[in-house]
Write an enzyme that holds these catalytic residues in place. Sequence first.
Site, PDB file in Angstrom:
ATOM      1  N   ASP A  13      60.612 -25.222  31.892  1.00 20.87           N
ATOM      2  CA  ASP A  13      60.547 -26.292  32.883  1.00 20.87           C
ATOM      3  C   ASP A  13      59.393 -27.256  32.652  1.00 20.87           C
ATOM      4  O   ASP A  13      58.837 -27.834  33.595  1.00 20.87           O
ATOM      5  CB  ASP A  13      60.458 -25.718  34.310  1.00 20.87           C
ATOM      6  CG  ASP A  13      61.615 -24.798  34.612  1.00 20.87           C
ATOM      7  OD1 ASP A  13      62.711 -25.054  34.101  1.00 20.87           O
ATOM      8  OD2 ASP A  13      61.416 -23.824  35.364  1.00 20.87           O
ATOM      9  N   GLY A  15      59.611 -30.070  31.279  1.00 22.39           N
ATOM     10  CA  GLY A  15      60.081 -31.455  31.288  1.00 22.39           C
ATOM     11  C   GLY A  15      60.785 -31.805  29.977  1.00 22.39           C
ATOM     12  O   GLY A  15      60.849 -32.973  29.587  1.00 22.39           O
ATOM     13  N   LYS A  16      61.341 -30.771  29.324  1.00 20.71           N
ATOM     14  CA  LYS A  16      62.003 -30.983  28.029  1.00 20.71           C
ATOM     15  C   LYS A  16      63.156 -31.983  28.166  1.00 20.71           C
ATOM     16  O   LYS A  16      63.307 -32.870  27.326  1.00 20.71           O
ATOM     17  CB  LYS A  16      62.552 -29.642  27.492  1.00 20.71           C
ATOM     18  CG  LYS A  16      61.458 -28.623  27.215  1.00 20.71           C
ATOM     19  CD  LYS A  16      62.019 -27.285  26.766  1.00 20.71           C
ATOM     20  CE  LYS A  16      62.785 -26.541  27.830  1.00 20.71           C
ATOM     21  NZ  LYS A  16      61.982 -26.057  28.972  1.00 20.71           N
ATOM     22  N   GLY A  17      63.957 -31.822  29.229  1.00 17.65           N
ATOM     23  CA  GLY A  17      65.114 -32.704  29.425  1.00 17.65           C
ATOM     24  C   GLY A  17      64.695 -34.162  29.445  1.00 17.65           C
ATOM     25  O   GLY A  17      65.306 -35.009  28.790  1.00 17.65           O
ATOM     26  N   GLY A  40      67.820 -25.244  32.732  1.00 17.51           N
ATOM     27  CA  GLY A  40      68.133 -26.363  33.621  1.00 17.51           C
ATOM     28  C   GLY A  40      67.270 -27.527  33.189  1.00 17.51           C
ATOM     29  O   GLY A  40      66.063 -27.519  33.397  1.00 17.51           O
ATOM     30  N   HIS A  41      67.870 -28.494  32.518  1.00 16.89           N
ATOM     31  CA  HIS A  41      67.107 -29.620  31.969  1.00 16.89           C
ATOM     32  C   HIS A  41      67.437 -30.885  32.761  1.00 16.89           C
ATOM     33  O   HIS A  41      68.587 -31.317  32.786  1.00 16.89           O
ATOM     34  CB  HIS A  41      67.425 -29.805  30.480  1.00 16.89           C
ATOM     35  CG  HIS A  41      67.005 -28.623  29.650  1.00 16.89           C
ATOM     36  ND1 HIS A  41      67.235 -28.533  28.307  1.00 16.89           N
ATOM     37  CD2 HIS A  41      66.351 -27.489  29.983  1.00 16.89           C
ATOM     38  CE1 HIS A  41      66.741 -27.393  27.856  1.00 16.89           C
ATOM     39  NE2 HIS A  41      66.214 -26.736  28.851  1.00 16.89           N
ATOM     40  N   GLN A 223      63.980 -22.939  27.665  1.00 13.34           N
ATOM     41  CA  GLN A 223      62.887 -22.053  28.091  1.00 13.34           C
ATOM     42  C   GLN A 223      61.560 -22.468  27.421  1.00 13.34           C
ATOM     43  O   GLN A 223      61.411 -23.649  27.113  1.00 13.34           O
ATOM     44  CB  GLN A 223      63.234 -20.576  27.795  1.00 13.34           C
ATOM     45  CG  GLN A 223      64.349 -20.026  28.669  1.00 13.34           C
ATOM     46  CD  GLN A 223      65.739 -20.296  28.157  1.00 13.34           C
ATOM     47  OE1 GLN A 223      66.023 -20.107  26.997  1.00 13.34           O
ATOM     48  NE2 GLN A 223      66.627 -20.744  29.013  1.00 13.34           N
ATOM     49  N   ALA A 298      65.510 -25.715  38.436  1.00 14.08           N
ATOM     50  CA  ALA A 298      66.655 -26.621  38.296  1.00 14.08           C
ATOM     51  C   ALA A 298      67.965 -25.841  38.202  1.00 14.08           C
ATOM     52  O   ALA A 298      69.041 -26.394  38.409  1.00 14.08           O
ATOM     53  CB  ALA A 298      66.469 -27.505  37.060  1.00 14.08           C
ATOM     54  N   PRO A 303      61.513 -21.422  44.207  1.00 12.51           N
ATOM     55  CA  PRO A 303      60.235 -22.120  44.052  1.00 12.51           C
ATOM     56  C   PRO A 303      59.512 -21.605  42.813  1.00 12.51           C
ATOM     57  O   PRO A 303      59.550 -20.412  42.522  1.00 12.51           O
ATOM     58  CB  PRO A 303      59.454 -21.748  45.324  1.00 12.51           C
ATOM     59  CG  PRO A 303      60.220 -20.687  46.009  1.00 12.51           C
ATOM     60  CD  PRO A 303      61.578 -20.591  45.405  1.00 12.51           C
ATOM     61  N   GLY A 414      55.800 -39.488  35.337  1.00 12.98           N
ATOM     62  CA  GLY A 414      56.827 -39.551  36.374  1.00 12.98           C
ATOM     63  C   GLY A 414      58.143 -39.066  35.787  1.00 12.98           C
ATOM     64  O   GLY A 414      58.289 -39.003  34.566  1.00 12.98           O
TER      65      GLY A 414
HETATM   66  P1  GDP Z   1      62.970 -28.622  31.530  1.00 10.47           P
HETATM   67  O1  GDP Z   1      63.680 -27.352  31.847  1.00 10.47           O
HETATM   68  O2  GDP Z   1      61.831 -28.411  30.599  1.00 10.47           O
HETATM   69  O3  GDP Z   1      63.896 -29.703  31.060  1.00 10.47           O
HETATM   70  O4  GDP Z   1      62.322 -29.120  32.902  1.00 10.47           O
HETATM   71  P2  GDP Z   1      63.044 -29.183  34.333  1.00 10.47           P
HETATM   72  O5  GDP Z   1      64.013 -30.295  34.327  1.00 10.47           O
HETATM   73  O6  GDP Z   1      63.539 -27.833  34.705  1.00 10.47           O
HETATM   74  O7  GDP Z   1      61.815 -29.458  35.271  1.00 10.47           O
HETATM   75  C1  GDP Z   1      60.996 -30.559  35.091  1.00 10.47           C
HETATM   76  C2  GDP Z   1      60.978 -31.363  36.416  1.00 10.47           C
HETATM   77  O8  GDP Z   1      59.910 -32.264  36.394  1.00 10.47           O
HETATM   78  C3  GDP Z   1      62.220 -32.192  36.614  1.00 10.47           C
HETATM   79  O9  GDP Z   1      62.495 -32.258  37.989  1.00 10.47           O
HETATM   80  C4  GDP Z   1      61.819 -33.568  36.085  1.00 10.47           C
HETATM   81  O10 GDP Z   1      62.551 -34.614  36.689  1.00 10.47           O
HETATM   82  C5  GDP Z   1      60.379 -33.620  36.491  1.00 10.47           C
HETATM   83  N1  GDP Z   1      59.485 -34.383  35.600  1.00 10.47           N
HETATM   84  C6  GDP Z   1      59.511 -34.503  34.247  1.00 10.47           C
HETATM   85  N2  GDP Z   1      58.451 -35.213  33.812  1.00 10.47           N
HETATM   86  C7  GDP Z   1      57.742 -35.547  34.910  1.00 10.47           C
HETATM   87  C8  GDP Z   1      56.519 -36.263  35.117  1.00 10.47           C
HETATM   88  O11 GDP Z   1      55.860 -36.704  34.185  1.00 10.47           O
HETATM   89  N3  GDP Z   1      56.090 -36.387  36.400  1.00 10.47           N
HETATM   90  C9  GDP Z   1      56.775 -35.888  37.459  1.00 10.47           C
HETATM   91  N4  GDP Z   1      56.277 -36.061  38.667  1.00 10.47           N
HETATM   92  N5  GDP Z   1      57.941 -35.214  37.309  1.00 10.47           N
HETATM   93  C10 GDP Z   1      58.395 -35.040  36.051  1.00 10.47           C
HETATM   94  P1  IMO Z   2      64.472 -24.203  30.966  1.00  6.49           P
HETATM   95  O1  IMO Z   2      65.223 -24.422  29.682  1.00  6.49           O
HETATM   96  C1  IMO Z   2      62.156 -21.438  33.395  1.00  6.49           C
HETATM   97  C2  IMO Z   2      63.215 -17.203  33.159  1.00  6.49           C
HETATM   98  C3  IMO Z   2      63.806 -16.541  34.385  1.00  6.49           C
HETATM   99  C4  IMO Z   2      63.261 -15.132  34.209  1.00  6.49           C
HETATM  100  C5  IMO Z   2      63.337 -14.938  32.698  1.00  6.49           C
HETATM  101  C6  IMO Z   2      64.579 -14.202  32.231  1.00  6.49           C
HETATM  102  O2  IMO Z   2      65.004 -24.953  32.115  1.00  6.49           O
HETATM  103  O3  IMO Z   2      63.007 -24.351  30.750  1.00  6.49           O
HETATM  104  P2  IMO Z   2      67.128 -14.926  31.979  1.00  6.49           P
HETATM  105  O4  IMO Z   2      68.109 -15.408  32.997  1.00  6.49           O
HETATM  106  O5  IMO Z   2      66.895 -15.866  30.861  1.00  6.49           O
HETATM  107  O6  IMO Z   2      67.436 -13.534  31.489  1.00  6.49           O
HETATM  108  O7  IMO Z   2      65.737 -14.794  32.811  1.00  6.49           O
HETATM  109  O8  IMO Z   2      63.311 -16.229  32.136  1.00  6.49           O
HETATM  110  N1  IMO Z   2      63.930 -18.408  32.693  1.00  6.49           N
HETATM  111  C7  IMO Z   2      63.461 -19.656  32.824  1.00  6.49           C
HETATM  112  N2  IMO Z   2      62.351 -20.109  33.453  1.00  6.49           N
HETATM  113  N3  IMO Z   2      62.964 -22.295  32.750  1.00  6.49           N
HETATM  114  C8  IMO Z   2      64.062 -21.852  32.092  1.00  6.49           C
HETATM  115  O9  IMO Z   2      64.807 -22.661  31.327  1.00  6.49           O
HETATM  116  C9  IMO Z   2      64.383 -20.480  32.163  1.00  6.49           C
HETATM  117  N4  IMO Z   2      65.382 -19.722  31.680  1.00  6.49           N
HETATM  118  C10 IMO Z   2      65.091 -18.466  32.001  1.00  6.49           C
HETATM  119  O10 IMO Z   2      63.338 -17.148  35.569  1.00  6.49           O
HETATM  120  O11 IMO Z   2      61.902 -15.099  34.569  1.00  6.49           O
HETATM  121 MG    MG Z   3      64.258 -26.250  33.511  1.00  2.00          MG
END
Ligand code: GDP
Ligand code: IMO
Ligand code: MG
Length: 425
Positions: A13, A15-17, A40-41, A223, A298, A303, A414
């Site tokens: 999480d 912010g890879k997406g 969840g990206h 991840q 995502a 939380p 952002g």
């Molecule tokens: P990922 O799994 O690495 O793709 O990240 P997620 O999408 O799960 O979580 C990143 C969250 O941070 C998302 O809700 C994005 O929209 C948000 N995000 C990404 N870059 C920024 C940033 O620079 N600032 C803020 N405030 N939010 C960001």
């Molecule tokens: P992205 O790509 C954050 C965490 C789960 C749990 C552990 C094992 O959005 O960054 P699993 O279902 O993979 O067997 O769960 O890994 N986890 C993540 N945490 N971002 C993810 O993906 C995750 N994918 C799995 O919360 O702790």
């Molecule tokens: Mg994610």
Amino acid sequence: MPNTVLVGAQWGDEGKGKIIDVLTENVDLVVRYQGGNNAGHTVKIGDDKHVLHLIPSGIFRDAAVCAIGNGVVVDPVALLAEIEGVQAKGVAVDGRLFVSDRAHVVFPYHRAIDAARETVRSDGRKIGTTKRGIGPAYGDKVSRIGLRMADLLDDSFAERLAENVREANGALNALGAEPVDLSVVVEEARAAAARIAPLVADTVSLVHRAMADRKAILFEGAQGAMLDVDFGTYPYVTSSNTTAGGVCAGTGIPPQRIDRVIGVIKAYTTRVGEGPFPTELQDEIGALLGREGAEFGATTGRPRRCGWFDAVVARYSAMINGVDRWAMTKLDVLDSLETLRIATAYECDGRRYDTVPANIRVLSRCVPVYEDMPGWQSPTSAVRRFEDLPERARAYVNRLCELTGVKLGMLSVGPRRDSTLRVDL
Ligand code: GDP
Ligand code: IMO
Ligand code: MG
């Protein structure tokens, strides 16, 4: 653009997406190499928010072809739902999205076993998985009983699935969970397979053709390094190699054809699920980071736990991934803080650790050694050039780069595409 690997550097999480969406402006092919719909990206284009789980984050760039590599585990029903979701937003998928014929299939019994294992585990032993069946599907893969996309399209599929369902129901029974119904599993998989069949392809050849044609390829990690099954906080990890090393096994690209590695890293730290997290803040500041950063999973909506930037984790992650540049995200979330803390080492039982210890019980008891920096206490989300950031914000980012030995490539202030400062990428 050279062949680039993009990895998460913390616990996911990061912010890879968002970063992938920005980078794919100049990319021809985007390939996922591991994980499944546990990911969840988030991609935010204008005010539209899209969350992708299996489809690579390049799908919103018309010119980019997207592939789900052999290292990914694919739930065909979830993939179909996701395809329909993006199509409903006007995105073309046919001829642009491919799924490896070697990718393993996630079935409902994998999800059921994943959930049942979490239920029977005592507190402290739960992993907090996403319950998407990821662990059991990779388990079947290495146990050599898994079914792959190619098998799903083969006539013998129902017969082979029957054997697996028998075995899975035995496991579910032992875990005190409801068995799955073979005919329902077969029917669901058949229906999804019929729609996905045209997308199933030899993605190894696709990647190699793209290389021969000198196309720019981006390998999308899911991840993060600390969730890597080998290098992460085992057993509180996911079941794949999330780090850059996973790219070769997960796509068929030879190692010497990888030109560079971008590490996506938050300007603080989050984790969702169980497991050690040395810099976690269970106080007002932790709550503020969660609030300002909208830190909710995502995929599962849980939380996220929040804490200070951990330079021990970041250094380790840079090392095992060979990170060339950081794409640092969410600096804006720190805007209101008076003081910022950075963990530079850990201490446990009178011993100092400069890297992440393997022993999970030791790591759980590690106390961070902090260095403090003054906050900038002014908004950064409208800034578009690094030089225009408040001096203290620049000092903070520079210090993180110095402590981790990696240069800054991009800085995100952002969630939207345009809230991105290109520094050296
Ligand atoms: P990922 O799994 O690495 O793709 O990240 P997620 O999408 O799960 O979580 C990143 C969250 O941070 C998302 O809700 C994005 O929209 C948000 N995000 C990404 N870059 C920024 C940033 O620079 N600032 C803020 N405030 N939010 C960001
Ligand atoms: P992205 O790509 C954050 C965490 C789960 C749990 C552990 C094992 O959005 O960054 P699993 O279902 O993979 O067997 O769960 O890994 N986890 C993540 N945490 N971002 C993810 O993906 C995750 N994918 C799995 O919360 O702790
Ligand atoms: Mg994610």
